[in-house]
Design an enzyme around this catalytic site. Structure first.
Site, PDB file in Angstrom:
ATOM      1  N   ALA A  54       0.807  -1.224   0.000  1.00 57.56           N
ATOM      2  CA  ALA A  54       0.000   0.000   0.000  1.00 57.56           C
ATOM      3  C   ALA A  54       0.838   1.271   0.000  1.00 57.56           C
ATOM      4  O   ALA A  54       0.277   2.373   0.005  1.00 57.56           O
ATOM      5  CB  ALA A  54      -0.941  -0.001   1.203  1.00 57.56           C
ATOM      6  N   TYR A  55       2.175   1.156  -0.003  1.00 53.25           N
ATOM      7  CA  TYR A  55       3.047   2.331   0.001  1.00 53.25           C
ATOM      8  C   TYR A  55       3.309   2.848  -1.421  1.00 53.25           C
ATOM      9  O   TYR A  55       4.453   3.073  -1.808  1.00 53.25           O
ATOM     10  CB  TYR A  55       4.402   1.991   0.625  1.00 53.25           C
ATOM     11  CG  TYR A  55       4.404   1.729   2.105  1.00 53.25           C
ATOM     12  CD1 TYR A  55       3.294   1.940   2.901  1.00 53.25           C
ATOM     13  CD2 TYR A  55       5.565   1.252   2.721  1.00 53.25           C
ATOM     14  CE1 TYR A  55       3.321   1.681   4.270  1.00 53.25           C
ATOM     15  CE2 TYR A  55       5.608   1.001   4.094  1.00 53.25           C
ATOM     16  CZ  TYR A  55       4.480   1.209   4.850  1.00 53.25           C
ATOM     17  OH  TYR A  55       4.532   0.963   6.193  1.00 53.25           O
ATOM     18  N   GLY A  56       2.279   3.014  -2.213  1.00 55.18           N
ATOM     19  CA  GLY A  56       2.510   3.497  -3.567  1.00 55.18           C
ATOM     20  C   GLY A  56       3.412   2.542  -4.337  1.00 55.18           C
ATOM     21  O   GLY A  56       3.188   1.333  -4.366  1.00 55.18           O
TER      22      GLY A  56
END
Length: 339
Positions: A54-56
């Site tokens: 979910a960290y890009g």
């Protein structure tokens, strides 16, 4: 660098681990600069890197940076947070886990993940379903160990019991928040993790910037995240920072070194995740790896922030369903009387 056992996994990791949220390009870093920071961390003895789907594009940045160096790195990532509008592109169901791990392996450019962690608990999925899917991934060789993040002690215990009863792989690590400002995990989470032989890598040891010296009473808060995290503007936390700064000064060290040394001094903590966004940030933190806090300094910290307590709540804390949904803690209107 003195390496520590990651619980009872047999894996040895550095007391400082590299958190990579800030290396997502949407956070402002260029991938080439992020790679240089990662390489500097590895050259300095840090062998533990943590990221999340979910960290890009953080996983992709990390995967490219580790080309040719993967075998010397203990690589951890997380899953479970939303990855799109589709309601099934999140959570800890077998359906999503089997998809999410393949996506992470592809982005990280590796054939295995050393520590695969639940980003947050999924109250809609039975923990047995989750552990069963993760167990299959371990047996297939795609992951080496499994862990959880920001998990209440009671849920850690339940997961351990389920794993034992069903002969499934158990969570070997936990990733909770811990800093001079947030010591709540000392009350239950750390003792429980220790009793089950779990490795613990803590996030937010610098209070997400509050313990860098950049946030002062009646001063301007220039932290980039201050605009959308309430806890970074909490006056109670800022007041405590003002009391901690003299402790660091009298000990002859920057506040950042005091904060990092404090987190790794606890016997239940394996590693502290550092989220150095620039090379200068990393250099500053690496300059403090030899800092050892004496009991007199730790006693002063205990007086300012008592053991087992938090100064305010973090926005990213896990909230159980009953605290998020009013209907779960209120009887129907017609049943609220004793008569």
């Amino acid at each position: 660098m003195q390496y520590r056992p990651l619980g009872r996994t047999g894996i040895k990791v550095s007391p400082y681990a590299l958190g990579t949220l800030m290396y997502a390009t949407r956070m402002g870093n260029e991938p080439e600069e992020s790679a240089r920071i990662i390489h500097k961390a590895l050259d300095s003895g840090i062998n533990f890197i943590d990221t999340a789907d979910a960290y890009g594009d953080s996983e992709e940045v990390v995967g490219r940076a580790l080309k040719g160096r993967r075998d010397s790195v203990v690589l951890a990532t997380k899953f479970g947070n939303p990855m799109g509008e589709d309601p099934n592109q999140r959570g800890t169901s077998r359906r999503w886990i089997t998809t999410a791990v393949e996506n992470s392996l592809r982005r990280l450019r590796t054939d295995h993940i050393d520590v695969y962690q639940i980003h947050r608990l999924d109250p809609t999925t039975d923990v047995e379903e989750t552990l069963s899917a993760l167990t299959d991934l371990i047996r297939s060789g795609k992951i080496r160990a499994i862990g959880s993040s920001t998990t209440p002690a009671s849920d850690i215990v339940e997961a351990q019991w389920v794993a034992e009863r069903r002969n499934l792989e158990r969570f070997r690590t936990e990733q909770p928040p811990y800093s001079l400002l947030n010591r709540g995990i000392e009350r239950e989470v750390l003792p429980v993790a220790q009793s089950y032989g779990m490795g613990v890598m803590v996030w937010g040891p610098l209070g997400q910037g509050m313990l860098t010296g950049r946030v002062r009473k009646n001063g301007e808060n220039d932290l980039s995240r201050a605009g959308f995290f309430r806890h970074l503007n909490d006056e109670r936390r800022i007041d405590v920072v003002e009391r901690l700064i003299p402790v660091a000064e009298e000990a002859g060290m920057p506040l950042t070194h005091l904060a990092m040394a404090f987190t790794i001094a606890h016997p239940g903590v394996t590693s502290a995740l550092v989220g150095a966004r620039t090379m200068a940030h990393l250099d500053d933190l690496l300059a403090g790896i030899d800092v050892r806090l004496g009991d007199d300094v730790l006693d002063r910290i205990d007086e300012i922030v008592p053991p087992g307590t938090d100064v305010g709540a973090l926005d990213q804390d896990y909230l159980p369903p009953a605290l998020q949904t009013a209907a779960l803690r209120r009887r129907p209107i017609g049943e609220r009387t004793a008569a």
